[in-house]
Structures are given as C-alpha cells and as structure tokens.
Scaffold this active site. Structure first.
Site, PDB file in Angstrom:
ATOM      1  N   TYR B 177       0.841  -1.193   0.000  1.00 49.20           N
ATOM      2  CA  TYR B 177       0.000   0.000   0.000  1.00 49.20           C
ATOM      3  C   TYR B 177       0.876   1.242   0.000  1.00 49.20           C
ATOM      4  O   TYR B 177       2.072   1.174   0.301  1.00 49.20           O
ATOM      5  CB  TYR B 177      -0.963   0.013   1.193  1.00 49.20           C
ATOM      6  CG  TYR B 177      -0.315   0.287   2.540  1.00 49.20           C
ATOM      7  CD1 TYR B 177      -0.033  -0.741   3.418  1.00 49.20           C
ATOM      8  CD2 TYR B 177      -0.007   1.594   2.926  1.00 49.20           C
ATOM      9  CE1 TYR B 177       0.548  -0.491   4.654  1.00 49.20           C
ATOM     10  CE2 TYR B 177       0.569   1.855   4.158  1.00 49.20           C
ATOM     11  CZ  TYR B 177       0.851   0.809   5.015  1.00 49.20           C
ATOM     12  OH  TYR B 177       1.430   1.059   6.236  1.00 49.20           O
ATOM     13  N   CYS B 178       0.251   2.390  -0.311  1.00 45.83           N
ATOM     14  CA  CYS B 178       0.989   3.652  -0.257  1.00 45.83           C
ATOM     15  C   CYS B 178       0.095   4.715   0.372  1.00 45.83           C
ATOM     16  O   CYS B 178      -0.413   4.487   1.466  1.00 45.83           O
ATOM     17  CB  CYS B 178       1.512   4.050  -1.631  1.00 45.83           C
ATOM     18  SG  CYS B 178       0.257   3.996  -2.918  1.00 45.83           S
ATOM     19  N   ARG B 179      -0.095   5.844  -0.318  1.00 49.89           N
ATOM     20  CA  ARG B 179      -0.806   6.953   0.365  1.00 49.89           C
ATOM     21  C   ARG B 179      -2.302   6.879   0.256  1.00 49.89           C
ATOM     22  O   ARG B 179      -3.025   7.464   1.058  1.00 49.89           O
ATOM     23  CB  ARG B 179      -0.312   8.287  -0.202  1.00 49.89           C
ATOM     24  CG  ARG B 179       1.155   8.526   0.116  1.00 49.89           C
ATOM     25  CD  ARG B 179       1.688   9.747  -0.610  1.00 49.89           C
ATOM     26  NE  ARG B 179       3.106   9.903  -0.353  1.00 49.89           N
ATOM     27  CZ  ARG B 179       4.014  10.138  -1.282  1.00 49.89           C
ATOM     28  NH1 ARG B 179       3.653  10.222  -2.548  1.00 49.89           N
ATOM     29  NH2 ARG B 179       5.284  10.276  -0.959  1.00 49.89           N
ATOM     30  N   CYS B 183      -2.512   7.383  -5.310  1.00 52.80           N
ATOM     31  CA  CYS B 183      -1.054   7.397  -5.230  1.00 52.80           C
ATOM     32  C   CYS B 183      -0.562   6.196  -6.028  1.00 52.80           C
ATOM     33  O   CYS B 183      -1.180   5.136  -6.021  1.00 52.80           O
ATOM     34  CB  CYS B 183      -0.618   7.298  -3.768  1.00 52.80           C
ATOM     35  SG  CYS B 183       1.162   7.104  -3.560  1.00 52.80           S
ATOM     36  N   ALA B 186       2.251   2.116  -4.822  1.00 47.41           N
ATOM     37  CA  ALA B 186       1.929   0.698  -4.609  1.00 47.41           C
ATOM     38  C   ALA B 186       1.687  -0.029  -5.932  1.00 47.41           C
ATOM     39  O   ALA B 186       2.011  -1.214  -6.068  1.00 47.41           O
ATOM     40  CB  ALA B 186       0.726   0.563  -3.689  1.00 47.41           C
TER      41      ALA B 186
END
Lengths: 221, 221
Positions: B177-179, B183, B186
């Site tokens: 995952y990221c933001r 985003c 990921a």
DNA sequence: TCAGTAATCAATAGATTACTTGATTATACG
DNA sequence: CGTATAATCAAGTAATCTATTGATTACTGA
C-alpha cells in the site's frame, strides 16, 4: 509529463468539479433549499432571490457536477438532491461553522438584533421536543411539514400562527422549529409567541440535520 | 433588501469560502498531500508539480479559508490540515467517486495501461492485510511510514524495493500500500514484485482512509 | 555583516465565471 | 390552432481566478 502525473491531474480535475459546484453562495443556498425536498425552478429562484434565468443556470451547473437531478413533468422541471449530497452539504456547512468564526458572529448579530439570543443548549431543546413534555410547532408551509417532521410536532405555518394561537395550551412550553439553523421562520414564530405571553423556545436545527443524526421523522398529515 | 435576506447572503457567502477553497484541482491535491501529515511549502510544491510561488499562493488561499494552518519554524513554514478537514476532504472525494463516473473511468484506464486491474475486493485485501496472514509492505518514504502505518506493515520504500527483495519470504502473499487510492507507489511496487515472481496485491486505500474508518494505526519505527 | 535559502509579495495577461437581457423551446389548455 | 407559462439558450459585460515573472522579506550560518 509522466503518465502518473497526467492521471493525478485528471483525477483532481474531476474532484474539483464538485468543489467548483459549491464555490458559489447562491448554489449553496439552492442546495440548502433542496435539502428540504424536490422543488421546481420557479420556487427555487424565488426562495433564493434569483432571476429565473440565473437560477436555471446555477441549477445546470449543479446538475453538470451531478449534485442534483432533474425530472421533467409537464410544464415543470423538478430538481432534487442526488444521493449522498445532503450529507456532504451538511459536512461543508459544519466545517464552515467550526472553522469560520464569521458564521457564528453573523448569526449572533442577527439574532441579537431581533432579541432572539438564547442561552439554552440546542441538544437540550431537541430532547424536550422529542420528550412530548412541550408543544412542538412546525412553522414551515404545510407541504414541507407533510414531507417530514418531528414525530410529535403539529403544523402551524408562520403565516397562520397569530390566527391559530387559541389552539395552543397556554400552560405548556412551546418549541418552534423550521428548516434549519439559517431559516428565519422559527425566530419570527418565537417572537410572536412570546409577545402573546407564551413561554417559547426555538429549536435551531431542522429535518435535514435530524435525518443526518438518525432521528426518525414522521411524514404525512 | 430585508434583514433576513441580508443575513442569508452573508452566511452563504461564508459557506462559499470553503467551496471556493476546494474549487481548484491543485488545492485539492495539496489537501490530499497534507492528509499524510504536515509539510513544508517546498515539499508541497514539488509533490503537486507547482512552482514555489504558485504553491505558496494556493496555500494562502487554503489558509484564508481556514482549511490549513501554518507554523513558522526557522527558515521553513510548515502547513498542516486544520481539524475536521481530513474528513471533509474524504467526503468530497467519496462524493466525486460515487457521482462522477469519469473518476472510475480514468482510474480504470490508468490501471489497465499498467496491467494493474484487479478483480479482488478492496475490503477483502484490507482484511488480509490486518490478519497477519500476508506480508504487508508500506512502500512510502520512511518518514511517512513512521508518522502512521498499518500495525503489521513493514517499511520498504519503493526506491529500495528491488534491492531488498531478499528480505521478503517468497512463500507468502504480499500486500502493498501507499498513500491512498490515487497514489501510484503501490501500483509500481506490485508490478515489480510480480515481475520477480511474488504473489502480490495492491491495497488501494491509505492511512487517511483507515483513520477515518477507525482502524488503529501504529507509529514510529 | 554578508551570502544563501525559504517563502511571500506584486503586477500582469489570459482564462473562467456570474448576472443581465432578450430570444427561443416545450408543454398545457382554451 | 393560438396563447400562456415554465424553462432554457445565447450573447455580452463586469468581475474574479490562475499561473507566471521578477522583486522582496525573513531567517540561518559563515
């Protein structure tokens, strides 16, 4: 420009369509009115103090951003809020109330000018209104009452209030409400009631707020 | 003009200050970035692809409408979201997602172009990530991981991913995952992982979404 | 005190938006 | 079929907003 940059630009451009739609005071007022229920262009223009053409244009902006939906029936076009928009509007309003001191200042000044500043807690007034221990007056036009009202409220539109004062028991406190915190009907109603010797309070929320808060509303006559 | 008309105009004018603030795609992107935590003007300008002067101006607009707060420390000015703004932003984003088909279309097109279209339900991926049955990767920069991350995630910034593949067990599914949903870190991470033979999925939400949903996040290293 | 950096300010051109006015479309009804 | 009404369209003007450029301020550290 990188594909991911282009992607972000496109996505935020879309988000901004919602923002642009609510960037105008008049469009916000139209949304506020539509929180009470579907309305025709003419009625919306009248209530928001807009020319018909101008109202129509604002409504088309709101429609283009999918915040409202239109339905044509005969001569009239009826606009209604799209799903999820009432909650969003209340969120925006709440944010403005909590972040912008000017909102409270303006409201206080307006209430003070009509001698309507109350020291009573809003939640407490709602509790009393729901308890059945007080007379609850819905002072909006009858159609709005029928579209949804507090369970034990009785409909007495402001215009008829003076003529129907004999209907009200004088030994019970009266709580009056209208469309919401920025509608002036209930303020006026409380003024009249007090003038006539009643003990009266204003409930400064309205059906949209109660729906959002999960209060069960009654409909019909 | 009647006093109550003037009152309404003033109130909705104030509400519109919030609307105007979120009427620009770039300002929305700045708010999106600030959902991850406080940032300096320089970093915000860089991430949102704005000139420094332009970013500064947008930030001042947001500040004038009280959606963000500034704090000066030495040479740097750090901006942070004001209370209640994260929820409002997520509400606006959610409304755009639900009402504007273009958002999903754009997202699908972007994902399809990178072969990243998934048939897996988002809630199911989050459940797996929280269960501990899979390896959870936080591919954001380390500072952002430290500011708040999923309880059993490990920090492997995208830039270091290839070099650190040996740290990851090959017999377990990986969730990256990221933001948040828009985003791209990921997406890229999952591409790399699959290229290297891992079974990898993308979790298309981020810390702001989880906070709003009441998921307890961990902080620190 | 001076150089360097972060951020803001100020001025501007170009684009977008709001409201008005007058014309036009669509429907209902006599 | 013609008229009245609800709503929209179209065009024009004034106002507002956006991004850019170059200058300026505020702070740090040598």
């Amino acid at each position: 420009m990188s594909p991911s940059r282009r992607f972000k630009d496109e996505v935020f451009e879309q988000f901004a369509r919602i923002g642009k739609a609510v960037a105008s005071p008049k469009r916000l007022e139209l949304l506020d009115i539509l929180c009470q229920g579907p309305r025709t262009v003419e009625v919306l223009a009248d209530q928001a103090c807009l020319s018909l053409a101008n109202a129509s244009q604002h409504l088309q902006v709101l429609r283009a951003s999918r915040l409202i939906e239109a339905e044509k029936g005969g001569l009239y076009v009826t606009y209604r809020l799209a799903p999820g928009v009432e909650g969003f509007y209340l969120g925006l309003r709440g944010l403005a109330e909590s972040r912008l001191a000017e909102v409270e200042a303006t409201t206080r000044a307006f209430l003070a000018a009509r001698g309507a500043l109350e020291a009573v807690d809003a939640a407490e007034v709602l509790r009393r209104a729901l308890s059945g221990a007080v007379t609850v007056l819905d002072v909006r036009p009858v159609e709005e009452f029928q579209a949804g009202h507090l369970p034990n409220a009785r409909s007495v539109p402001l215009a008829e209030l003076r003529a129907r004062l004999t209907e009200l028991p004088r030994d019970r406190e009266v709580v009056a409400y209208c469309r919401g915190p920025y509608c002036v009907l209930a303020i006026e109603a409380v003024r009249v009631l007090r003038e006539e010797g009643f003990t009266a309070l204003r409930l400064d929320t309205g059906p949209p707020d109660w729906r959002a808060a999960g209060v069960a509303l009654a409909a019909g006559p």
